[in-house]
Motif scaffolding. Structure first.
Motif, PDB file in Angstrom:
ATOM      1  N   TYR A  12     -99.861  64.438  55.394  1.00 42.07           N
ATOM      2  CA  TYR A  12     -99.773  64.968  56.424  1.00 42.07           C
ATOM      3  C   TYR A  12     -98.195  64.720  57.223  1.00 42.07           C
ATOM      4  CZ  TYR A  12    -104.824  65.863  55.884  1.00 42.07           C
ATOM      5  OH  TYR A  12    -105.890  66.089  55.578  1.00 42.07           O
ATOM      6  N   ALA A  13     -97.490  63.876  57.238  1.00 40.47           N
ATOM      7  CA  ALA A  13     -96.257  63.977  57.604  1.00 40.47           C
ATOM      8  C   ALA A  13     -95.170  64.995  56.963  1.00 40.47           C
ATOM      9  CB  ALA A  13     -95.975  62.316  57.583  1.00 40.47           C
ATOM     10  N   LYS A  14     -95.664  64.764  55.824  1.00 41.58           N
ATOM     11  CA  LYS A  14     -94.665  65.606  54.769  1.00 41.58           C
ATOM     12  C   LYS A  14     -94.744  66.926  54.949  1.00 41.58           C
ATOM     13  CE  LYS A  14     -91.127  62.413  53.765  1.00 41.58           C
ATOM     14  NZ  LYS A  14     -90.315  62.368  54.063  1.00 41.58           N
ATOM     15  N   GLY A  15     -96.193  67.149  55.310  1.00 37.67           N
ATOM     16  CA  GLY A  15     -96.932  68.644  55.284  1.00 37.67           C
ATOM     17  C   GLY A  15     -96.382  69.082  57.040  1.00 37.67           C
ATOM     18  N   GLY A  16     -96.114  68.411  57.940  1.00 36.72           N
ATOM     19  CA  GLY A  16     -95.270  68.953  58.900  1.00 36.72           C
ATOM     20  C   GLY A  16     -96.650  68.582  60.587  1.00 36.72           C
ATOM     21  N   ALA A  17     -97.761  67.883  59.030  1.00 36.25           N
ATOM     22  CA  ALA A  17     -98.797  68.259  61.041  1.00 36.25           C
ATOM     23  C   ALA A  17     -99.080  67.190  61.850  1.00 36.25           C
ATOM     24  CB  ALA A  17    -100.199  67.897  59.976  1.00 36.25           C
ATOM     25  N   PHE A  88     -91.986  60.766  58.375  1.00 35.65           N
ATOM     26  CA  PHE A  88     -92.582  60.017  58.202  1.00 35.65           C
ATOM     27  C   PHE A  88     -91.756  58.487  57.771  1.00 35.65           C
ATOM     28  CE2 PHE A  88     -94.216  56.932  55.100  1.00 35.65           C
ATOM     29  CZ  PHE A  88     -95.701  56.477  55.773  1.00 35.65           C
ATOM     30  N   GLU A  89     -91.780  57.233  58.479  1.00 36.06           N
ATOM     31  CA  GLU A  89     -90.885  56.580  58.437  1.00 36.06           C
ATOM     32  C   GLU A  89     -91.943  55.060  57.726  1.00 36.06           C
ATOM     33  OE1 GLU A  89     -87.299  56.731  57.611  1.00 36.06           O
ATOM     34  OE2 GLU A  89     -87.256  58.202  58.296  1.00 36.06           O
ATOM     35  N   ILE A  90     -90.655  54.153  57.027  1.00 35.50           N
ATOM     36  CA  ILE A  90     -91.361  53.072  57.023  1.00 35.50           C
ATOM     37  C   ILE A  90     -90.475  52.045  57.354  1.00 35.50           C
ATOM     38  CG2 ILE A  90     -92.475  51.017  55.076  1.00 35.50           C
ATOM     39  CD1 ILE A  90     -93.285  53.795  53.417  1.00 35.50           C
ATOM     40  N   TYR A  91     -91.117  51.172  58.358  1.00 37.49           N
ATOM     41  CA  TYR A  91     -90.589  50.108  58.333  1.00 37.49           C
ATOM     42  C   TYR A  91     -90.836  48.781  58.296  1.00 37.49           C
ATOM     43  CZ  TYR A  91     -87.467  53.698  61.448  1.00 37.49           C
ATOM     44  OH  TYR A  91     -87.109  54.828  61.319  1.00 37.49           O
TER      45      TYR A  91
END
Length: 159
Positions: A12-17, A88-91
């Protein structure tokens, strides 16, 4: 389940939602933790003066105090609300102090003064045992505030 949810967030983040942050936690600890985790098991074994079966103890652990974990989630929320990420980020939420399990048990014994009797090799490693935790991008502008020695003394001091 965690991975599946992360995949859904990513989709959903990569899709811009939405914009999203996924925090990767390693080993967490803190006072009043009801889980049968390392510190509670060591504390019980020391108080009952019996040995505790452990793996060979060569796996690397990264212990982060629950108060620092909460602060990491607050920081991630601040990043999201400020719009400081695109999608979207992963930390990684790391204590920055990784050590072998054997070293952690020795540290706990030193900090508490308790006699801890680990039976190293009394248990096999699990088939999916993580021997070295993932090293990812650290959460920006966040650092743990509770050092491991202080946290250990806090956890072992409670009844």
């Amino acid at each position: 389940t965690k991975q599946a949810f992360r995949d859904i967030l990513y989709y959903y983040a990569k899709g811009g939602a939405i914009r999203a942050i996924s925090l990767v936690l390693f080993d967490t600890y803190g006072p009043r933790d009801p889980r049968k985790k390392l510190f509670s098991l060591l504390k019980q074994a020391a108080r009952e003066n019996h040995s505790i079966d452990m793996t060979p103890g060569e796996q690397i652990v990264d212990m982060t105090h629950v108060n620092d974990v909460v602060a990491a989630y607050v920081r991630a929320g601040e990043i999201l609300f400020k719009g400081d990420i695109e999608k979207f980020e992963i930390y990684a939420v790391s204590s920055g102090r990784r050590m072998k399990l054997k070293e952690l048990v020795e540290l706990a014994a030193r900090e508490t003064g308790l006699s801890i009797h680990p039976n190293w090799g009394g248990r096999e490693y699990r088939s999916n045992e993580v021997m070295v935790p993932w090293m990812g991008t650290p959460l920006p502008d966040w650092r743990p505030k509770i050092d491991l020695e202080t946290g250990i003394r806090e956890v072992f001091a409670e009844s």
